[in-house]
Design a protein around this motif. Structure first.
Motif, PDB file in Angstrom:
ATOM      1  N   SER A 239      -7.097 -23.706   1.934  1.00 41.65           N
ATOM      2  CA  SER A 239      -6.640 -23.187   0.641  1.00 41.65           C
ATOM      3  C   SER A 239      -5.619 -22.080   0.866  1.00 41.65           C
ATOM      4  CB  SER A 239      -7.822 -22.632  -0.154  1.00 41.65           C
ATOM      5  OG  SER A 239      -8.345 -21.476   0.477  1.00 41.65           O
TER       6      SER A 239
ATOM      7  N   SER B 274      -5.719 -19.258  -0.552  1.00 42.31           N
ATOM      8  CA  SER B 274      -6.483 -18.021  -0.482  1.00 42.31           C
ATOM      9  C   SER B 274      -6.962 -17.742   0.946  1.00 42.31           C
ATOM     10  CB  SER B 274      -7.694 -18.095  -1.425  1.00 42.31           C
ATOM     11  OG  SER B 274      -8.462 -16.921  -1.345  1.00 42.31           O
TER      12      SER B 274
ATOM     13  N   TYR C  11      -3.860 -16.875   3.331  1.00 44.30           N
ATOM     14  CA  TYR C  11      -3.296 -15.553   3.071  1.00 44.30           C
ATOM     15  C   TYR C  11      -4.250 -14.447   3.527  1.00 44.30           C
ATOM     16  CZ  TYR C  11       0.900 -16.978   0.490  1.00 44.30           C
ATOM     17  OH  TYR C  11       2.125 -17.474   0.142  1.00 44.30           O
ATOM     18  N   LEU C  12      -5.547 -14.607   3.270  1.00 42.28           N
ATOM     19  CA  LEU C  12      -6.529 -13.604   3.713  1.00 42.28           C
ATOM     20  C   LEU C  12      -6.553 -13.492   5.238  1.00 42.28           C
ATOM     21  CD1 LEU C  12      -9.514 -14.308   1.281  1.00 42.28           C
ATOM     22  CD2 LEU C  12      -8.296 -12.136   1.512  1.00 42.28           C
TER      23      LEU C  12
ATOM     24  N   ARG D  75       1.260 -23.489  -8.178  1.00 47.36           N
ATOM     25  CA  ARG D  75       0.282 -22.685  -8.901  1.00 47.36           C
ATOM     26  C   ARG D  75       0.851 -21.938 -10.103  1.00 47.36           C
ATOM     27  NH1 ARG D  75      -4.326 -22.171  -5.659  1.00 47.36           N
ATOM     28  NH2 ARG D  75      -4.465 -24.184  -4.577  1.00 47.36           N
TER      29      ARG D  75
ATOM     30  N   LEU E  66      -4.006 -10.446  -0.360  1.00 40.10           N
ATOM     31  CA  LEU E  66      -4.389 -10.570  -1.768  1.00 40.10           C
ATOM     32  C   LEU E  66      -3.471 -11.474  -2.590  1.00 40.10           C
ATOM     33  CD1 LEU E  66      -5.350  -6.842  -2.544  1.00 40.10           C
ATOM     34  CD2 LEU E  66      -6.873  -8.752  -1.998  1.00 40.10           C
ATOM     35  N   THR E  67      -2.430 -12.027  -1.977  1.00 37.17           N
ATOM     36  CA  THR E  67      -1.422 -12.780  -2.723  1.00 37.17           C
ATOM     37  C   THR E  67      -2.019 -13.909  -3.563  1.00 37.17           C
ATOM     38  OG1 THR E  67       0.363 -12.275  -1.174  1.00 37.17           O
ATOM     39  CG2 THR E  67       0.620 -14.262  -2.505  1.00 37.17           C
ATOM     40  N   ALA E  68      -2.879 -14.726  -2.959  1.00 36.39           N
ATOM     41  CA  ALA E  68      -3.387 -15.905  -3.662  1.00 36.39           C
ATOM     42  C   ALA E  68      -4.473 -15.577  -4.689  1.00 36.39           C
ATOM     43  CB  ALA E  68      -3.927 -16.921  -2.658  1.00 36.39           C
ATOM     44  N   GLN E  69      -4.905 -14.309  -4.717  1.00 33.84           N
ATOM     45  CA  GLN E  69      -5.950 -13.941  -5.673  1.00 33.84           C
ATOM     46  C   GLN E  69      -5.394 -13.758  -7.082  1.00 33.84           C
ATOM     47  OE1 GLN E  69      -8.985 -14.101  -4.264  1.00 33.84           O
ATOM     48  NE2 GLN E  69      -7.781 -14.545  -2.400  1.00 33.84           N
ATOM     49  N   PHE E  70      -4.076 -13.712  -7.214  1.00 40.20           N
ATOM     50  CA  PHE E  70      -3.448 -13.468  -8.518  1.00 40.20           C
ATOM     51  C   PHE E  70      -2.344 -14.504  -8.755  1.00 40.20           C
ATOM     52  CE2 PHE E  70      -5.030  -9.493  -6.750  1.00 40.20           C
ATOM     53  CZ  PHE E  70      -5.842  -9.027  -7.777  1.00 40.20           C
TER      54      PHE E  70
END
Length: 409
Positions: free
Chosen positions: A171, A173, A176-177, A47, A98-102
């Protein structure tokens, strides 16, 4: 807020006793951290296009809160250790969720810093609570079982990933969530379900540096320096050199934690029987051999099967590190445990702040050289471990001292 002296905790229902809380916290932390670690290398490469340089800087940022763990001494003036530990677990869960949100370089570093504050402050307080709440005679065995509980949580995380990552096309996201949310849920349950336990020895709420703890400090420094090479570059090697995908990296981690879950209680018994010096010496000799062989993968072109086997062995040897905790428990003034845990965590992370970034540049030139440097660090640790007495105690912290009636400063 209910406060229960540790001496009266045995009257509580078994599920509300201090050791159960330690097990639950040990289970919660890896749900977030192990998932974060398992996905990290694939996530940042796919990513954000990370190379060895960026991954080195990421881990340098991740270790800054560990270097600043001495701040725990200031915080426990205002917050009880147990409360601080659970709040830190919640923060770890938020950062992981929140890691995959950014998915940018700056965003990943920011979320890494946030979760790392939670992780390192939890680990500092958790080590202090373990040494205060667990009886010295039972510490090696109990710590071995706590390590096994953490491994079981990691096993659950990795096993779920292996089975479901491709089957359900998960995913980053979602995973991680889910992992961060599970960690937060357990921490919040512990916050409301357990009373606040009062240890019999009040902890000094100031920085403590004692000359007689010098060997413990030195071993902590070398442990931090050596472990960074494993944490940062061993798994990165499996992805970069051998092209491991998420489910393959996770399967490797899965094997690690099955082995740890089975072996950690036996390691606890071994530490109790043979002593900290022999246990740590065995760990460091094993790590010397493992790191030299890692270097051989690059210098001699050895294959992926050996690399995977070395990764499992590496993880098993590191599991013996709890012998360093029991060594300190035996030599420490009971009131020094909390402040010294914070100081030791800072010492452990001195090298961690600069090594990942600097070795990231060496990695570009000579990956094998990074691992051979780690072998040299393990050899230094071995020399230090041989200075531990067979039966350490206050006034008898090293083999150079005879046992004294009272501890020297």
């Amino acid at each position: 807020m209910q406060i229960v002296p540790l001496s009266e905790a045995s009257s509580l229902p078994r599920w509300r006793q201090p050791v159960v809380l330690l097990f639950l916290m040990a289970f919660a932390m890896p749900l977030a951290f192990a998932t974060w670690s398992a996905l990290l290398n694939n996530f940042v490469i796919e990513r954000a296009g990370f190379t060895g340089v960026e991954i080195g800087w990421l881990h340098t940022v991740r270790e800054i809160p560990g270097f600043l763990a001495v701040g725990v001494i200031f915080l426990i003036i205002f917050i009880r250790e147990q409360m601080l530990g659970l709040a830190s677990l919640v923060l770890l869960g938020i950062g992981t969720a929140l890691t995959a949100q950014f998915p940018t370089y700056g965003g990943i570093l920011t979320m890494t810093l946030l979760s790392s504050i939670g992780f390192h402050y939890f680990e500092t307080v958790n080590q202090s609570l373990q040494l205060q709440w667990i009886d010295k005679d039972k510490a090696p065995q109990t710590l071995g079982w706590i390590v096994a509980a953490g491994s079981a949580a990691s096993l659950l995380s990795y096993g779920t990933l292996v089975v479901s990552w491709k089957a359900f096309d998960l995913s980053y996201s979602f995973v991680y969530l889910s992992a961060g949310g599970a960690c937060m849920a357990i921490a919040l349950f512990c916050l409301f379900a357990f009373p606040q336990f009062e240890a019999p020895n009040p902890q000094r709420k100031r920085m403590v540096l004692r000359r007689r703890y010098w060997l413990y400090y030195a071993l902590q420094f070398m442990s931090g320096a050596r472990r960074q090479i494993f944490v940062v570059f061993a798994a990165f090697m499996m992805v970069e050199k051998f092209g491991f995908e998420v489910h393959e990296v996770t399967a490797l981690f899965l094997i690690n934690f099955v082995a740890n879950m089975l072996c950690a209680p036996l390691m606890g018994k071994a530490v109790a029987r043979f002593g900290e010096r022999n246990a740590l010496a065995f760990e460091y000799v094993g790590l010397i051999c493992v790191f030299l062989a890692y270097g051989g993968i690059y210098w001699f072109g050895w294959g992926v099967v050996l690399a995977a086997a070395l990764y499992v062995l590496d993880h098993l040897f590191f599991a013996l590190a709890f012998a360093l905790k029991t060594y300190f428990q035996k030599i420490a003034d009971p009131g020094d445990i909390a402040p010294t845990a914070a100081v030791a965590f800072t010492i452990n992370h001195i090298a961690a702040v600069f090594l990942p970034a600097s070795l990231g540049y060496l990695w570009i030139v000579s990956p094998g050289g990074v691992f051979w440097l780690a072998a040299g660090m393990a050899a230094t640790s071995l020399c230090l471990a041989l200075m531990i007495p067979r039966h350490p105690g206050p006034g008898h912290e090293t083999v150079f001292q005879t046992r004294l009636a009272a501890p020297a400063e």
